[in-house]
Every structure is written in C-alpha cells, then in structure tokens.
Design a protein around this motif. Sequence first.
Motif, PDB file in Angstrom:
ATOM      1  N   VAL A   1     -12.877   6.507  82.092  1.00  0.00           N
ATOM      2  CA  VAL A   1     -12.408   6.953  80.598  1.00  0.00           C
ATOM      3  C   VAL A   1     -11.025   7.860  81.166  1.00  0.00           C
ATOM      4  O   VAL A   1     -11.694   9.160  81.347  1.00  0.00           O
ATOM      5  N   ALA A   2      -9.905   7.646  80.868  1.00  0.00           N
ATOM      6  CA  ALA A   2      -8.810   8.523  81.285  1.00  0.00           C
ATOM      7  C   ALA A   2      -8.647   9.558  80.461  1.00  0.00           C
ATOM      8  O   ALA A   2      -7.303   9.850  79.751  1.00  0.00           O
ATOM      9  N   TRP A   3      -9.437  10.596  80.099  1.00  0.00           N
ATOM     10  CA  TRP A   3      -9.420  11.895  79.508  1.00  0.00           C
ATOM     11  C   TRP A   3      -8.026  12.585  79.892  1.00  0.00           C
ATOM     12  O   TRP A   3      -7.784  12.797  80.964  1.00  0.00           O
ATOM     13  N   PRO A   4      -7.450  13.027  78.975  1.00  0.00           N
ATOM     14  CA  PRO A   4      -7.346  13.075  77.692  1.00  0.00           C
ATOM     15  C   PRO A   4      -6.821  12.050  76.744  1.00  0.00           C
ATOM     16  O   PRO A   4      -7.341  12.042  75.545  1.00  0.00           O
ATOM     17  N   ASP A   5      -6.297  11.000  77.418  1.00  0.00           N
ATOM     18  CA  ASP A   5      -5.968  10.031  76.551  1.00  0.00           C
ATOM     19  C   ASP A   5      -7.089   9.047  76.416  1.00  0.00           C
ATOM     20  O   ASP A   5      -6.875   8.582  75.320  1.00  0.00           O
ATOM     21  N   GLY A   6      -7.936   8.812  77.048  1.00  0.00           N
ATOM     22  CA  GLY A   6      -9.235   8.187  76.985  1.00  0.00           C
ATOM     23  C   GLY A   6     -10.097   8.753  76.039  1.00  0.00           C
ATOM     24  O   GLY A   6     -10.243   9.964  75.931  1.00  0.00           O
ATOM     25  N   ASP A   7     -11.107   7.950  75.556  1.00  0.00           N
ATOM     26  CA  ASP A   7     -11.849   8.582  74.661  1.00  0.00           C
ATOM     27  C   ASP A   7     -13.367   7.772  74.670  1.00  0.00           C
ATOM     28  O   ASP A   7     -13.329   6.613  74.692  1.00  0.00           O
ATOM     29  N   LEU A   8     -14.429   8.434  75.017  1.00  0.00           N
ATOM     30  CA  LEU A   8     -15.633   7.859  75.342  1.00  0.00           C
ATOM     31  C   LEU A   8     -16.483   7.100  73.979  1.00  0.00           C
ATOM     32  O   LEU A   8     -16.652   6.023  74.267  1.00  0.00           O
TER      33      LEU A   8
ATOM     34  N   GLN B   1     -24.375   4.639  79.015  1.00  0.00           N
ATOM     35  CA  GLN B   1     -25.390   5.567  78.526  1.00  0.00           C
ATOM     36  C   GLN B   1     -26.406   6.154  79.167  1.00  0.00           C
ATOM     37  O   GLN B   1     -26.795   7.443  79.139  1.00  0.00           O
ATOM     38  N   ALA B   2     -26.599   5.543  80.597  1.00  0.00           N
ATOM     39  CA  ALA B   2     -27.200   6.093  81.715  1.00  0.00           C
ATOM     40  C   ALA B   2     -26.809   7.379  81.940  1.00  0.00           C
ATOM     41  O   ALA B   2     -27.338   8.396  82.518  1.00  0.00           O
ATOM     42  N   ARG B   3     -25.348   7.414  82.454  1.00  0.00           N
ATOM     43  CA  ARG B   3     -24.691   8.338  82.910  1.00  0.00           C
ATOM     44  C   ARG B   3     -24.457   9.543  82.028  1.00  0.00           C
ATOM     45  O   ARG B   3     -24.802  10.711  82.155  1.00  0.00           O
ATOM     46  N   LEU B   4     -24.393   9.265  80.435  1.00  0.00           N
ATOM     47  CA  LEU B   4     -24.478  10.347  79.443  1.00  0.00           C
ATOM     48  C   LEU B   4     -25.693  10.891  79.449  1.00  0.00           C
ATOM     49  O   LEU B   4     -25.701  11.978  79.395  1.00  0.00           O
ATOM     50  N   ASP B   5     -26.723  10.250  79.638  1.00  0.00           N
ATOM     51  CA  ASP B   5     -28.015  10.812  79.718  1.00  0.00           C
ATOM     52  C   ASP B   5     -28.306  11.917  81.077  1.00  0.00           C
ATOM     53  O   ASP B   5     -28.807  12.994  80.912  1.00  0.00           O
ATOM     54  N   GLN B   6     -27.805  11.554  81.904  1.00  0.00           N
ATOM     55  CA  GLN B   6     -27.452  12.472  83.194  1.00  0.00           C
ATOM     56  C   GLN B   6     -26.815  13.547  82.815  1.00  0.00           C
ATOM     57  O   GLN B   6     -27.228  14.833  83.000  1.00  0.00           O
ATOM     58  N   VAL B   7     -25.760  13.473  82.170  1.00  0.00           N
ATOM     59  CA  VAL B   7     -24.833  14.541  81.824  1.00  0.00           C
ATOM     60  C   VAL B   7     -25.613  15.646  80.905  1.00  0.00           C
ATOM     61  O   VAL B   7     -25.516  16.699  80.964  1.00  0.00           O
ATOM     62  N   ARG B   8     -26.239  14.822  79.846  1.00  0.00           N
ATOM     63  CA  ARG B   8     -27.054  15.541  78.852  1.00  0.00           C
ATOM     64  C   ARG B   8     -28.123  16.492  79.690  1.00  0.00           C
ATOM     65  O   ARG B   8     -28.301  17.950  79.215  1.00  0.00           O
ATOM     66  N   GLN B   9     -28.732  15.962  80.605  1.00  0.00           N
ATOM     67  CA  GLN B   9     -29.792  16.847  81.371  1.00  0.00           C
ATOM     68  C   GLN B   9     -29.131  17.953  82.272  1.00  0.00           C
ATOM     69  O   GLN B   9     -29.706  19.052  81.968  1.00  0.00           O
ATOM     70  N   VAL B  10     -28.023  17.641  82.651  1.00  0.00           N
ATOM     71  CA  VAL B  10     -27.384  18.565  83.628  1.00  0.00           C
ATOM     72  C   VAL B  10     -26.999  20.001  82.590  1.00  0.00           C
ATOM     73  O   VAL B  10     -26.878  20.963  82.956  1.00  0.00           O
ATOM     74  N   VAL B  11     -26.229  19.431  81.316  1.00  0.00           N
ATOM     75  CA  VAL B  11     -25.643  20.482  80.576  1.00  0.00           C
ATOM     76  C   VAL B  11     -26.743  21.118  79.955  1.00  0.00           C
ATOM     77  O   VAL B  11     -26.663  22.509  79.763  1.00  0.00           O
ATOM     78  N   ALA B  12     -28.200  20.592  79.670  1.00  0.00           N
ATOM     79  CA  ALA B  12     -29.162  21.235  79.315  1.00  0.00           C
ATOM     80  C   ALA B  12     -29.517  22.439  80.144  1.00  0.00           C
ATOM     81  O   ALA B  12     -30.291  23.323  80.007  1.00  0.00           O
ATOM     82  N   ALA B  13     -29.543  21.851  81.271  1.00  0.00           N
ATOM     83  CA  ALA B  13     -29.892  22.819  82.653  1.00  0.00           C
ATOM     84  C   ALA B  13     -28.841  24.155  82.631  1.00  0.00           C
ATOM     85  O   ALA B  13     -29.095  24.931  83.767  1.00  0.00           O
ATOM     86  N   GLY B  14     -27.672  24.137  81.944  1.00  0.00           N
ATOM     87  CA  GLY B  14     -26.777  25.336  81.864  1.00  0.00           C
ATOM     88  C   GLY B  14     -25.507  25.082  82.681  1.00  0.00           C
ATOM     89  O   GLY B  14     -24.654  25.948  83.068  1.00  0.00           O
ATOM     90  N   VAL B  15     -25.399  23.845  83.280  1.00  0.00           N
ATOM     91  CA  VAL B  15     -24.149  23.491  84.126  1.00  0.00           C
ATOM     92  C   VAL B  15     -23.190  22.866  83.181  1.00  0.00           C
ATOM     93  O   VAL B  15     -23.404  21.388  82.424  1.00  0.00           O
ATOM     94  N   THR B  16     -22.129  23.310  82.810  1.00  0.00           N
ATOM     95  CA  THR B  16     -21.010  22.916  81.902  1.00  0.00           C
ATOM     96  C   THR B  16     -19.782  22.833  82.405  1.00  0.00           C
ATOM     97  O   THR B  16     -18.910  22.136  81.678  1.00  0.00           O
TER      98      THR B  16
END
Length: 266
Positions: free
Chosen positions: A165-172, A213-228
């Motif tokens: 998803v080629a941010w910033p032109d792409g959008d999830l 969706q699985a990748r997004l869940d992983q990102v959620r978990q990492v962000v919740a742990a303070g990695v942004t």
Amino acid sequence: MTAHVTAPATALANQLPDWVTLLRAPNPGPMTLDGTNTWVLRQPGERLGVLVDPGPADAAHLDRIAAHGPYSVILVTHGHPDHVDAVPAARERLGAPVRGLVTEYQQVPDPVRDRTVLSVGGLTVTVLATPGHTGDSACFLVAGPDGQRVVLTGDTILGRGTTVVAWPDGDLGDYLASLRLLATYDGLVALPGHGPALADCAVAARFYLAHRQARLDQVRQVVAAGVTDPAAVVAEVYADVDRSLWWAAERSVRAQLAYLNGLEPQ
C-alpha cells in the motif's frame, strides 16, 4: 505471528481464455517479480485487440507488443513507472487511445470512470475503481462473447506474495474496500500485474483481506507496547522480510498507522 507471504494467494490458473495473451516485460526484480505483465486481449476473428499496461520503456518489449497489434485501446491499471513508462512510445507507434482512471495521470487524455463499460474488439470491459495500492488503481472486468470472464487486477492482487500500500498515495482503508469488492468475483481468473494468473479472484482477495487484518493486529500490538516510529514498527512486525525490502514495508506501515489513527493521506 503472521509470516511474510511469497507464494500465490490461491491456486494458479491452469488455462486462460483463448483471447488472452501474456507478454511479460524484461524487468524482473524484488518489486516486479518475474517482470511486469502486459496483457493482450483479442477475441478470435477480431482485427483490433486491447492492450493492458504497456510496461517499462523497453524497445524490444514494445516490438513484441506491436507484433500482436493492432489495438483499439491501451488501458492502464495505475501510474507506476513499471506499468506506464512505455505509454508515450506505445501510443505514438500503435495509434491507439490511452484510457485510465484519473485525469492526474498525464498520459490519459480521455479518462474513464468507475463502472465505465467499454465495448472493444468483441469484448466488454467494465472499469472497477480499486484504489489502495495507489490512488489511481483500477481493475478491469472483461467478458468475452464465449461467456468467459476475467479480472485484470494490476498490482491490487499479485500472482505471488502481497502488494504494497504505497503511502502516501496509497490508502489502507481504500485498499481493504477494494479487496472486499474483488472478493465478490468468485470463480473468475485473476490476471495480475506481476506473477502468474490465479484461478479465483475472490479467493485471492479473501486471502489478502485475512493477511492484511492479521498484519494490522500485529501493528496494533506493537503500538500498544509503545513502538510508534514507522521504522521501528517495521523491525518488529516485518522482521521476517528481507531487509532490502524494508523500505517498501515502511510505506505499508505508514499506511497502517494512518488507518489506525483515522488519518487521511497528505
């Protein structure tokens, strides 16, 4: 842990309609797989064909394209250089109009819109706006008089692995919606922008949705742990991906973070 996907998302197509020809460009690489797929569609007995994605500016590839002419139209799935750098030379040499989804792409003087229907060379082509990989991404649903239908998916669905998803032109958010649309085309062969043809567009789209969706869940978990920081998120979530591709993974991560934060591309 969701693993990096390098295999096809569904079974490979064992047969294509006799009005479909693949001309693969000689530009293999980590992002282009075996090379960019240029598709030629021509109903038997018809003089004019349809050309999809002329590919990179390569003289030998353009010679092969011209040898399969003439053409009634040149269609482009999106404006990335590996799909459209040959457009100016192809348009001049082949004398066919170029059609794409948006006016921002300068090589498309006569843009089409979502659900535009084109009757060309005995085929019916329906334009499907499928933004997400890029803002201008389109797929083409093509039906022949023999009743067979295919979906040309550009880089929205690849023949192997998953797309960026080629941010910033792409959008999830747009990309997930586009995959849900493609998931309605059960049993139709997918003709991708890179890699082999797939037996079932809908199955591939549903696989992509589950993977995203699985990748997004992983990102959620990492962000919740303070990695942004995007690069730090890549190191955590995409550790199984070759480091040479982390720059591309970071673009997808930026799209994921924007999606989670409810942000629009800038």
